[in-house]
Design a protein around this motif. Structure first.
Motif, PDB file in Angstrom:
ATOM      1  N   ASP A  81      -4.021  15.191 -10.953  1.00 11.09           N
ATOM      2  CA  ASP A  81      -4.961  15.052  -9.828  1.00 11.09           C
ATOM      3  C   ASP A  81      -4.468  14.010  -8.824  1.00 11.09           C
ATOM      4  O   ASP A  81      -4.614  14.185  -7.616  1.00 11.09           O
ATOM      5  N   VAL A  82      -3.834  12.953  -9.314  1.00 15.50           N
ATOM      6  CA  VAL A  82      -3.281  11.931  -8.417  1.00 15.50           C
ATOM      7  C   VAL A  82      -2.109  12.509  -7.626  1.00 15.50           C
ATOM      8  O   VAL A  82      -2.013  12.332  -6.406  1.00 15.50           O
ATOM      9  N   ARG A  83      -1.235  13.237  -8.322  1.00 13.84           N
ATOM     10  CA  ARG A  83      -0.076  13.848  -7.650  1.00 13.84           C
ATOM     11  C   ARG A  83      -0.523  14.785  -6.533  1.00 13.84           C
ATOM     12  O   ARG A  83       0.066  14.811  -5.445  1.00 13.84           O
ATOM     13  N   ALA A  84      -1.591  15.542  -6.799  1.00 10.36           N
ATOM     14  CA  ALA A  84      -2.068  16.495  -5.789  1.00 10.36           C
ATOM     15  C   ALA A  84      -2.535  15.771  -4.526  1.00 10.36           C
ATOM     16  O   ALA A  84      -2.220  16.189  -3.403  1.00 10.36           O
ATOM     17  N   GLU A  85      -3.247  14.677  -4.695  1.00 11.84           N
ATOM     18  CA  GLU A  85      -3.720  13.925  -3.526  1.00 11.84           C
ATOM     19  C   GLU A  85      -2.545  13.321  -2.765  1.00 11.84           C
ATOM     20  O   GLU A  85      -2.535  13.290  -1.533  1.00 11.84           O
ATOM     21  N   GLN A  86      -1.564  12.835  -3.487  1.00 17.04           N
ATOM     22  CA  GLN A  86      -0.394  12.247  -2.824  1.00 17.04           C
ATOM     23  C   GLN A  86       0.357  13.304  -2.013  1.00 17.04           C
ATOM     24  O   GLN A  86       0.827  13.024  -0.900  1.00 17.04           O
ATOM     25  N   GLY A  87       0.420  14.508  -2.553  1.00 15.84           N
ATOM     26  CA  GLY A  87       1.058  15.592  -1.817  1.00 15.84           C
ATOM     27  C   GLY A  87       0.329  15.891  -0.509  1.00 15.84           C
ATOM     28  O   GLY A  87       0.953  16.138   0.537  1.00 15.84           O
ATOM     29  N   LYS A  88      -1.014  15.834  -0.566  1.00 19.67           N
ATOM     30  CA  LYS A  88      -1.794  16.089   0.652  1.00 19.67           C
ATOM     31  C   LYS A  88      -1.555  15.002   1.700  1.00 19.67           C
ATOM     32  O   LYS A  88      -1.463  15.286   2.895  1.00 19.67           O
ATOM     33  N   ILE A  89      -1.480  13.743   1.267  1.00 21.14           N
ATOM     34  CA  ILE A  89      -1.215  12.657   2.229  1.00 21.14           C
ATOM     35  C   ILE A  89       0.156  12.852   2.858  1.00 21.14           C
ATOM     36  O   ILE A  89       0.316  12.772   4.079  1.00 21.14           O
ATOM     37  N   ARG A  90       1.155  13.103   2.017  1.00 24.96           N
ATOM     38  CA  ARG A  90       2.523  13.297   2.533  1.00 24.96           C
ATOM     39  C   ARG A  90       2.557  14.400   3.572  1.00 24.96           C
ATOM     40  O   ARG A  90       3.253  14.299   4.591  1.00 24.96           O
ATOM     41  N   ALA A  91       1.802  15.479   3.327  1.00 22.84           N
ATOM     42  CA  ALA A  91       1.858  16.658   4.202  1.00 22.84           C
ATOM     43  C   ALA A  91       1.083  16.469   5.503  1.00 22.84           C
ATOM     44  O   ALA A  91       1.202  17.292   6.407  1.00 22.84           O
ATOM     45  N   ALA A  94      -2.635  13.068   9.838  1.00 24.59           N
ATOM     46  CA  ALA A  94      -3.779  12.174   9.984  1.00 24.59           C
ATOM     47  C   ALA A  94      -4.724  12.388   8.813  1.00 24.59           C
ATOM     48  O   ALA A  94      -4.745  13.466   8.202  1.00 24.59           O
ATOM     49  N   VAL A  95      -5.490  11.335   8.500  1.00 23.91           N
ATOM     50  CA  VAL A  95      -6.489  11.404   7.438  1.00 23.91           C
ATOM     51  C   VAL A  95      -7.845  11.044   8.041  1.00 23.91           C
ATOM     52  O   VAL A  95      -7.943  10.063   8.787  1.00 23.91           O
ATOM     53  N   VAL A  96      -8.858  11.855   7.758  1.00 25.63           N
ATOM     54  CA  VAL A  96     -10.230  11.511   8.123  1.00 25.63           C
ATOM     55  C   VAL A  96     -10.967  11.135   6.844  1.00 25.63           C
ATOM     56  O   VAL A  96     -10.893  11.866   5.851  1.00 25.63           O
ATOM     57  N   ASN A 138       5.854  -1.417   8.487  1.00 22.00           N
ATOM     58  CA  ASN A 138       6.897  -0.785   7.674  1.00 22.00           C
ATOM     59  C   ASN A 138       6.318   0.041   6.527  1.00 22.00           C
ATOM     60  O   ASN A 138       7.032   0.419   5.602  1.00 22.00           O
ATOM     61  N   GLY A 139       5.013   0.261   6.536  1.00 27.92           N
ATOM     62  CA  GLY A 139       4.344   0.955   5.429  1.00 27.92           C
ATOM     63  C   GLY A 139       4.760   2.410   5.308  1.00 27.92           C
ATOM     64  O   GLY A 139       5.175   3.032   6.295  1.00 27.92           O
ATOM     65  N   PRO A 140       4.650   2.967   4.095  1.00 27.87           N
ATOM     66  CA  PRO A 140       5.075   4.358   3.865  1.00 27.87           C
ATOM     67  C   PRO A 140       4.363   5.372   4.747  1.00 27.87           C
ATOM     68  O   PRO A 140       4.911   6.444   5.006  1.00 27.87           O
ATOM     69  N   PHE A 141       3.145   5.056   5.222  1.00 28.94           N
ATOM     70  CA  PHE A 141       2.401   6.062   5.986  1.00 28.94           C
ATOM     71  C   PHE A 141       2.487   5.835   7.491  1.00 28.94           C
ATOM     72  O   PHE A 141       1.675   6.365   8.252  1.00 28.94           O
ATOM     73  N   ARG A 142       3.460   5.054   7.931  1.00 28.03           N
ATOM     74  CA  ARG A 142       3.596   4.821   9.370  1.00 28.03           C
ATOM     75  C   ARG A 142       3.825   6.161  10.082  1.00 28.03           C
ATOM     76  O   ARG A 142       4.468   7.065   9.540  1.00 28.03           O
ATOM     77  N   LEU A 175     -10.968  -2.211   4.204  1.00 24.74           N
ATOM     78  CA  LEU A 175     -10.559  -0.807   4.246  1.00 24.74           C
ATOM     79  C   LEU A 175      -9.639  -0.544   5.444  1.00 24.74           C
ATOM     80  O   LEU A 175      -8.546   0.004   5.300  1.00 24.74           O
ATOM     81  N   LEU A 176     -10.091  -0.974   6.624  1.00 23.42           N
ATOM     82  CA  LEU A 176      -9.356  -0.632   7.850  1.00 23.42           C
ATOM     83  C   LEU A 176      -8.009  -1.351   7.912  1.00 23.42           C
ATOM     84  O   LEU A 176      -6.979  -0.738   8.201  1.00 23.42           O
ATOM     85  N   HIS A 177      -8.032  -2.656   7.655  1.00 25.65           N
ATOM     86  CA  HIS A 177      -6.822  -3.469   7.767  1.00 25.65           C
ATOM     87  C   HIS A 177      -6.131  -3.606   6.412  1.00 25.65           C
ATOM     88  O   HIS A 177      -4.939  -3.333   6.282  1.00 25.65           O
ATOM     89  N   GLY A 178      -6.893  -4.018   5.385  1.00 25.11           N
ATOM     90  CA  GLY A 178      -6.296  -4.331   4.078  1.00 25.11           C
ATOM     91  C   GLY A 178      -5.782  -3.112   3.336  1.00 25.11           C
ATOM     92  O   GLY A 178      -4.934  -3.233   2.453  1.00 25.11           O
ATOM     93  N   THR A 179      -6.301  -1.927   3.670  1.00 26.80           N
ATOM     94  CA  THR A 179      -5.891  -0.709   2.961  1.00 26.80           C
ATOM     95  C   THR A 179      -5.131   0.236   3.907  1.00 26.80           C
ATOM     96  O   THR A 179      -3.967   0.550   3.668  1.00 26.80           O
ATOM     97  N   LEU A 180      -5.791   0.678   4.965  1.00 26.06           N
ATOM     98  CA  LEU A 180      -5.177   1.711   5.821  1.00 26.06           C
ATOM     99  C   LEU A 180      -4.021   1.146   6.646  1.00 26.06           C
ATOM    100  O   LEU A 180      -2.914   1.695   6.624  1.00 26.06           O
ATOM    101  N   ALA A 181      -4.247   0.042   7.359  1.00 30.27           N
ATOM    102  CA  ALA A 181      -3.144  -0.541   8.133  1.00 30.27           C
ATOM    103  C   ALA A 181      -2.048  -1.048   7.195  1.00 30.27           C
ATOM    104  O   ALA A 181      -0.859  -0.920   7.478  1.00 30.27           O
ATOM    105  N   TYR A 182      -2.461  -1.612   6.054  1.00 33.54           N
ATOM    106  CA  TYR A 182      -1.505  -2.153   5.084  1.00 33.54           C
ATOM    107  C   TYR A 182      -0.505  -1.091   4.621  1.00 33.54           C
ATOM    108  O   TYR A 182       0.683  -1.364   4.446  1.00 33.54           O
ATOM    109  N   THR A 183      -0.987   0.125   4.417  1.00 33.33           N
ATOM    110  CA  THR A 183      -0.107   1.180   3.922  1.00 33.33           C
ATOM    111  C   THR A 183       0.623   1.894   5.065  1.00 33.33           C
ATOM    112  O   THR A 183       1.378   2.825   4.812  1.00 33.33           O
ATOM    113  N   GLY A 184       0.363   1.459   6.303  1.00 33.77           N
ATOM    114  CA  GLY A 184       1.150   1.950   7.428  1.00 33.77           C
ATOM    115  C   GLY A 184       0.423   2.832   8.420  1.00 33.77           C
ATOM    116  O   GLY A 184       0.988   3.180   9.458  1.00 33.77           O
ATOM    117  N   PHE A 185      -0.806   3.237   8.109  1.00 34.88           N
ATOM    118  CA  PHE A 185      -1.540   4.102   9.041  1.00 34.88           C
ATOM    119  C   PHE A 185      -1.786   3.396  10.377  1.00 34.88           C
ATOM    120  O   PHE A 185      -2.003   2.189  10.425  1.00 34.88           O
TER     121      PHE A 185
END
Lengths: 265, 265
Positions: A81-91, A94-96, A138-142, A175-185
């Motif tokens: 289930d974790v792998r499936a979600e990661q695949g969706k993010i990679r693909a 944008a995320v809502v 430099n986050g993976p989701f930039r 959430l906005l800064h510590g999680t989403l911006a942190y990971t590169g969004f």
């Protein structure tokens, strides 16, 4: 316009809720605009929000929330289930994130999506070859964008600049800064829907139009101009450097207000 | 000293963690001081964090997170696990919340404790006889105290006044003010344990002593002086009234700094 994909994550227990209606309308609006939508409706999926050793074949003594999960990722032993979600993010481009604000945070089922999916090695870490710290700019989701849409019982002024609950960009800073911006969004200005329990039919149409208007601009609106973390504005100890807004404190110092003039206009 | 009870709520998946050690040491310290300790170790209990209709005998169409749960409470149909936690809160003079900070918030299993246990009618509401709004200084848990103890990977300066993650009282405003103060608790200054992944043996002893020192003072230290909500400092729309700190904004306006001088000293 090139072909774009959006991952829509929603977290409401009822299918006859405002949240559910906004999710349906929002997804339909994106699709009618030629955008492909992937969806994670966490309640309908029966998503497991609890990060524990069991899913990683580890005992309650040996499980380490960071190291065990990163090792499982490297060794290709993540739960499906974790792998499936990661695949969706990679693909996705944008995320809502669409949810009711419960106790001024995301529902537990969505908190557990962050806890389990966004682990070290996947969502942040250190490049083994260059030593680059993979976070923030430099986050993976930039290059990907993130938009938060949340309903709440509070009245509009309660989440205004002097409201008792604080403004959403402060209340959801983790959430906005510590999680989403942190990971590169690139994080878009969040959309709050206050007084959600008292919405009339006219009110619903207004809210739906506001959601759609935000969605039309999801790939064009200006993200929150959080300061870059690796451009000399922060110290090695992750505090704002002395020369930037000397003496000032508070969460808003991490936004470059010189660049914030035209936010969601 | 009269006989006192503390409810200790903890949320870490591993029994060989810093968090687990601090919980064991903290509970032992309280007991050695003659305080009775009730405990909710959410991982060991297999706590269900997901608020949904199933536990209330309702369909996914009809379930309403506020109304359905309040009705079940009034009709004495709450799930047994929720009732048990409510009994522990009622019986306690103070609550300790001890958890690792994951994504700048509580782990999902603990978020779901708030989502499911602290529902309308039990943790806040309106007095049916007098019409009094039961929240903040009129909240059901007034007279009880709450102490947050959290470990995090960030370095100390990252959660300092100019740190990139924000100070704990801002970062956790939704928990400290929006949840604990809202339901009536006197909220103590939270204790952060930064750089938790790099703690030496000496470091652990220092942290343990700091936790114990906070616990000795759990019934005597000065709570965070959040402004009262029903004393003319807020408008009917839940914004700070014009005459209080005119023109100022930010989360810290909700603390009466004139009273904050001697916090945890």
């Amino acid at each position: 316009m090139t072909h774009r994909k959006v991952l829509w994550i929603s977290a409401h227990p009822s299918t006859r809720s405002l949240n559910h209606a906004l999710t349906s309308e929002g997804i339909a609006a994106l699709r009618s605009n030629g955008i492909e939508v992937l969806s994670s409706d966490l309640y309908r999926m029966g998503w497991n929000p609890v990060l524990d050793g069991e899913s990683y074949g580890e005992t309650v003594e040996d499980f380490h929330p960071t190291n065990s999960v990163r090792r499982a990722y490297v060794e290709n032993r993540l739960p499906a289930d974790v792998r499936a979600e990661q695949g969706k993010i990679r693909a996705s481009d944008a995320v809502v994130l669409q949810f009711p604000l419960w106790w001024y945070g995301v529902p537990a089922i969505l908190k557990g999506w962050f806890d389990r999916v966004l682990h070290s090695g996947f969502a942040f870490g250190t490049d083994p070859d260059t030593g680059t710290r993979l976070r923030f700019e430099n986050g993976p989701f930039r290059g990907k964008r993130a938009l938060v849409i949340t309903t709440l019982g509070d009245r509009p002024q309660a989440i205004g600049p002097r409201g008792k609950s604080g403004e959403l960009h402060e209340l959801l800073f983790g959430l906005l800064h510590g999680t989403l911006a942190y990971t590169g969004f690139d994080v878009l200005d969040p959309l709050a829907i206050p007084s959600a329990d008292r919405l009339t039919d006219d009110g619903f149409r207004e809210v739906r139009d506001e959601v759609e208007s935000r969605l039309w601009q999801i790939f064009t609106s200006t993200p929150i101009p959080y300061r870059p973390q690796f451009a000399g504005e922060y110290t090695e100890q992750w505090a704002l450097a002395d020369h930037v807004l000397p003496g000032q404190t508070g969460l808003s110092i991490h936004i470059d207000h010189k660049k914030a003039g035209c936010l969601h206009e």
